[in-house]
Design an enzyme around this catalytic site. Structure first.
Site, PDB file in Angstrom:
ATOM      1  N   LYS A  62      40.310  50.742  48.960  1.00  0.00           N
ATOM      2  CA  LYS A  62      41.478  50.222  48.230  1.00  0.00           C
ATOM      3  C   LYS A  62      42.316  51.382  47.702  1.00  0.00           C
ATOM      4  O   LYS A  62      43.550  51.349  47.765  1.00  0.00           O
ATOM      5  CB  LYS A  62      41.013  49.293  47.092  1.00  0.00           C
ATOM      6  N   GLN A 106      35.791  45.241  40.357  1.00  0.00           N
ATOM      7  CA  GLN A 106      35.011  45.025  41.575  1.00  0.00           C
ATOM      8  C   GLN A 106      33.738  44.250  41.255  1.00  0.00           C
ATOM      9  O   GLN A 106      33.001  44.592  40.332  1.00  0.00           O
ATOM     10  CB  GLN A 106      34.681  46.384  42.225  1.00  0.00           C
ATOM     11  N   ASP A 129      43.608  40.000  42.249  1.00  0.00           N
ATOM     12  CA  ASP A 129      42.526  39.405  43.042  1.00  0.00           C
ATOM     13  C   ASP A 129      42.687  37.880  43.123  1.00  0.00           C
ATOM     14  O   ASP A 129      42.042  37.239  43.951  1.00  0.00           O
ATOM     15  CB  ASP A 129      41.166  39.702  42.386  1.00  0.00           C
TER      16      ASP A 129
END
Ligand code: GUN
Length: 301
Positions: A62, A106, A129
């Protein structure tokens, strides 16, 4: 066969790596226009807790993607011993930082930290997200929102390869909050790609193969290496493989990556199929980059 060398499909290889490179180029052009107009670049912050190998790889990828498109990225790393309260305080700080457009934490998190509390602590306007209840709710209602990265990437792959979805039967295998469930909602929405009749299968589904064999579009996200075999696929179907399992192997890394789909047997019958790696994975990162750009644009509108 070595990784990334899948070419022996009867149908079309849905090359996520190639499409993601094209889309990254498109995003980079937009970012350079923003920066040359004197504004700051979009900024993504990522929080990584602990030492999980796969999570470290995902976060690294990312960060690399951010560099490639010209975003600013900040990685905040914490020991697995961080308390839930400390983590929530850090999230609040980023929520209030006007220089940061997107925040991802994460997953998975250590067991003493509630993933739900953490996910809900992120400002929905920075939740690139798309995991916050507000954004999941909007997705469910077909409202404009941050679509979570993997389903968003898959939608774009179907779109870029002009896979017809309207009126088709889409079978999604796996009901996770991150992939299966939002995917099933997106494929049934009144939009393109979408307009599918959707069946959502999961670990309690009886006679799974009876369903997968009915799929015009089969999306597999259950996390079991090479679970779907060619005899479970309808001839000509589009097969999307979300799995990425590390299978122990006698090589330098000690593992190979395998999808949920046994590639060779499925590719022999499918009309179109994604490889692993190089299929859904790179498109997921694109979804995240696009959400970050969208968040930036909304706050700078
Ligand atoms: N863990 C596995 N997939 C994801 C993802 O898309 N986002 C985050 N934050 N964690 C993950």
């Amino acid at each position: 066969m070595s990784e990334g060398m899948h070419q022996n499909t009867n149908g079309m290889l849905l090359n996520g790596k190639e499409q993601s490179d094209i889309i990254k180029g498109e995003i980079a052009t937009q970012v350079s226009e923003i920066v040359s107009s004197g504004k700051r670049a979009p900024h993504l912050a990522a929080i990584l807790v602990g030492e999980d190998g796969a999570s470290k790889t995902y976060v690294k990828n990312k960060e690399l993607a951010c560099q490639k498109v010209g975003f600013t990225s900040t990685l905040l790393r914490y020991d697995a011993t961080i308390t839930e309260e400390e983590l929530l305080n850090k999230i609040e700080e980023i929520n209030n930082d006007d220089e940061i457009d997107g925040l991802i934490v994460q997953l998975p998190l250590p067991s003493h930290i509630s993933e739900n509390k953490v996910t809900q602590a992120i400002n929905p306007a920075k939740d690139v997200d798309g995991f916050h209840d507000v954004n999941v709710g909007k997705l469910t209602k077909g409202e404009d929102t941050f679509i979570s990265a993997t389903p968003y990437g898959i939608i774009q792959l179907l779109d870029r390869y002009k896979i017809e979805t309207s009126g088709k039967h889409c079978v999604v295998v796996g009901r996770s909050n991150i992939v299966g469930r939002p995917m099933s909602i997106l494929m049934s929405r009144a939009d393109n790609p979408g307009n599918c009749t959707v069946t959502l299968c999961h670990s309690r589904t009886k006679n799974l193969a009876d369903f997968t064999r009915m799929a015009d579009i089969l999306i597999v996200a259950l996390g079991r290496a090479e679970f779907v075999t060619g005899d479970m696929v309808k001839p000509g179907a589009t097969v999307i493989d979300v799995g990425i399992t590390r299978v122990p192997a006698d090589n330098e890394r000690g593992y190979v990556l395998r999808g949920d789909v046994e590639f060779d047997s499925c590719a022999a019958v499918a009309g179109a199929i994604t490889p692993v790696p190089g299929g859904v994975g790179p498109m997921t990162i694109i979804g995240l980059m696009q959400n970050t750009l969208k968040s930036y644009q909304l706050r700078h509108a």
